[in-house]
Design an enzyme around this catalytic site. Structure first.
Site, PDB file in Angstrom:
ATOM      1  N   LYS A   1       0.835  -1.206   0.000  1.00  0.00           N
ATOM      2  CA  LYS A   1       0.000   0.000   0.000  1.00  0.00           C
ATOM      3  C   LYS A   1       0.870   1.257   0.000  1.00  0.00           C
ATOM      4  CE  LYS A   1      -2.400   0.801   3.795  1.00  0.00           C
ATOM      5  NZ  LYS A   1      -2.110   2.133   4.402  1.00  0.00           N
TER       6      LYS A   1
ATOM      7  N   ARG B   1       2.352   6.040  -3.172  1.00  0.00           N
ATOM      8  CA  ARG B   1       3.370   6.981  -3.643  1.00  0.00           C
ATOM      9  C   ARG B   1       3.416   7.003  -5.169  1.00  0.00           C
ATOM     10  NH1 ARG B   1       4.486   5.696   1.359  1.00  0.00           N
ATOM     11  NH2 ARG B   1       5.889   6.927   2.669  1.00  0.00           N
TER      12      ARG B   1
ATOM     13  N   GLY C   1      -5.693   7.774   5.636  1.00  0.00           N
ATOM     14  CA  GLY C   1      -4.796   8.829   6.087  1.00  0.00           C
ATOM     15  C   GLY C   1      -3.723   9.184   5.080  1.00  0.00           C
TER      16      GLY C   1
ATOM     17  N   ARG D   1      -7.627  13.733  13.022  1.00  0.00           N
ATOM     18  CA  ARG D   1      -6.203  13.468  12.786  1.00  0.00           C
ATOM     19  C   ARG D   1      -5.537  14.730  12.237  1.00  0.00           C
ATOM     20  NH1 ARG D   1      -5.742   7.745   9.698  1.00  0.00           N
ATOM     21  NH2 ARG D   1      -3.535   8.084  10.187  1.00  0.00           N
TER      22      ARG D   1
ATOM     23  N   SER E   1       6.189  10.840   9.073  1.00  0.00           N
ATOM     24  CA  SER E   1       6.982  10.862   7.844  1.00  0.00           C
ATOM     25  C   SER E   1       6.096  11.074   6.623  1.00  0.00           C
ATOM     26  CB  SER E   1       7.760   9.550   7.695  1.00  0.00           C
ATOM     27  OG  SER E   1       6.880   8.453   7.521  1.00  0.00           O
ATOM     28  N   GLN E   2       4.791  10.816   6.741  1.00  0.00           N
ATOM     29  CA  GLN E   2       3.907  11.010   5.593  1.00  0.00           C
ATOM     30  C   GLN E   2       3.819  12.471   5.177  1.00  0.00           C
ATOM     31  OE1 GLN E   2       0.076   9.161   6.125  1.00  0.00           O
ATOM     32  NE2 GLN E   2       0.942   7.109   6.318  1.00  0.00           N
TER      33      GLN E   2
ATOM     34  N   ASP F   1       4.229   0.306  12.363  1.00  0.00           N
ATOM     35  CA  ASP F   1       3.071  -0.495  11.951  1.00  0.00           C
ATOM     36  C   ASP F   1       3.175  -1.956  12.374  1.00  0.00           C
ATOM     37  OD1 ASP F   1       1.686   1.603  10.843  1.00  0.00           O
ATOM     38  OD2 ASP F   1       2.333   1.218   8.790  1.00  0.00           O
TER      39      ASP F   1
ATOM     40  N   LYS G   1      -3.089   7.456  14.453  1.00  0.00           N
ATOM     41  CA  LYS G   1      -3.469   6.532  13.380  1.00  0.00           C
ATOM     42  C   LYS G   1      -4.998   6.400  13.327  1.00  0.00           C
ATOM     43  CE  LYS G   1       0.724   5.270  12.036  1.00  0.00           C
ATOM     44  NZ  LYS G   1       1.224   5.387  10.640  1.00  0.00           N
TER      45      LYS G   1
END
Length: 415
Positions: free
Chosen positions: A23, A28, A71, A100, A147-148, A297, A324
């Site tokens: 995913k 990306r 997210g 979030r 980091s997203q 994760d 999350k």
């Protein structure tokens, strides 16, 4: 709805499974494909999150995009839409998504000249994005939250007129995910470098894109974690998983070394692009100590594995779990406690004491979190267990329950 899970035996035998594409890689690549339509993607994830993102990128005329619980889609689309000149979009999501935070990313984009306004609570979705040309080539962003946010900026960087230099403030979290983004950018011909607190990405106009081959998505290592847990909790098992690479760009490939400590050996077959998980019956540690800052994760799966094996664990580096799909640390504590565990959590850690018993027929709440459902399911090798809202697995691994059935799981639907 809930599922009651059990196994007739703790000996799983030998099996082979094809796991859905990553995913993280897929999402990306979908953003990059939106910027560079010449590229194609092979082996993409079948997850709900990737489907949501694919749909959002396929129609340039919609005025509102609802990402539901996705997210990654929320964060990646925020940057992507910010550079779609002349387009105005409201980006929203589920009730939990609206809790979030998105402020760190929005502030960074605004500093580049983006036009983004909050429609309800400051710092949280929904947001209104008016796309425009962004001419600045340097941005500073807080690096210890998610980091997203950073990857979101990295993905649009090559489409900016002068590329982008990203200056990272604070300790960088989930470094492997940033390295994954760098690797994917390089694979399609973009110059990208990440060193210490600085990321530099050179511009590449869409008309200069020369890539004609497909980018192949490796299978998802996070999804593999549940089968590592099954093998660890079994008396005997060998499971072969397709399609995996020994030199993976996914940080969660750290699974192989982590689960070696929990009785699972991993062997790679480069010809078949697969991994073989085998129960090795090695001496287990009394206490497993791990810093999972780079692989958060995996925390739920590892914690449940340790509980099922009757060993203690101390897991740290988990500050990102609070933002999350649910507050995963609190959720883990609640559900493990229902099963008879003694578990304490802080804002960034989990401490589980060794236990030699597991409560039977417990109903595990999933909190609209796919990883809660999949992480707890392997305990069915030890005792019958119920999983509430089992359908949440479609967020990342739609075929999960079918794959468990193929391994011998007895799954009964209850209402």
């Amino acid at each position: 709805m809930r599922y009651r899970l059990s196994f007739s035996t703790a000996e799983l035998g030998r099996h082979s499974l094809q796991i859905t594409g990553s995913k993280s890689e897929t999402n990306r690549l979908l953003i990059l494909q939106g910027l560079y339509p010449k590229m194609s993607i092979k082996g993409a994830s079948e997850s709900d999150d990737s489907k949501v993102l694919t749909k959002a990128l396929s129609d340039n005329t919609v005025e509102q995009i609802d990402v539901h619980h996705a997210g990654t889609a929320m964060r990646f689309l925020t940057s992507y839409l910010a550079i779609q000149a002349g387009r105005e979009v409201v980006l929203t999501g589920s009730e939990r998504m609206q809790q979030r935070p998105i402020g760190v990313l929005v502030d960074a984009l605004r500093s580049l000249g983006a036009e983004i306004t909050y429609m309800s609570k400051e710092g949280f979705p929904p947001i209104r994005i008016t796309g425009k040309r962004l001419d600045k080539n340097q941005v500073r962003i807080q690096a210890d939250v998610s980091s997203q946010y950073i990857s979101s900026l990295m993905l649009i960087a090559p489409a900016l007129p002068e590329g982008l230099t990203i200056l990272l403030d604070g300790k960088v979290t989930s470094v492997p995910y940033i390295k994954m983004t760098v690797s994917l950018l390089r694979e399609i011909g973009i110059t990208a470098n990440f060193h210490e607190q600085t990321i530099q990405i050179e511009p590449l106009a869409a008309q200069d894109m020369e890539l004609t081959e497909s980018v192949v998505v490796e299978s998802d290592w996070s999804s593999a974690s549940y089968f590592y847990s099954l093998v660890a909790l079994s008396k005997d098992a060998t499971i072969q998983l397709q399609t995996y690479l020994e030199n993976s760009r996914q940080g969660d490939s750290a699974l192989a070394k982590i689960y070696e400590q929990l009785g699972v050996s991993t062997s790679f077959d480069s010809d078949q692009k697969s991994i073989r998980l085998t129960k090795n019956n090695r001496q287990l540690p009394e206490l497993l100590i791990l810093n999972l800052a780079n692989t958060p994760d995996l925390a739920q799966t590892i914690a449940v594995s340790c509980f099922g094996l009757g060993i203690a664990c101390e897991l740290t580096g988990l500050h990102t779990l609070k933002i999350k799909e649910t507050d995963r640390l609190v959720a883990l504590q609640k559900e493990l406690s229902k099963l008879g565990a003694t578990c304490e959590v802080t804002n960034d850690s989990l401490h589980l004491k060794a236990s030699d018993s597991i409560q039977k027929e417990v109903s595990v709440d999933t909190y609209q979190d796919h990883r809660m459902a999949m992480a707890f399911a392997p305990l069915a090798l030890k005792v019958p267990i119920c999983i509430n809202q089992p359908e949440v697995v479609s967020k990342s691994f739609p075929s999960y329950w079918e794959d468990l059935r193929s391994l011998g799981a007895i799954i009964q639907e209850q209402r």
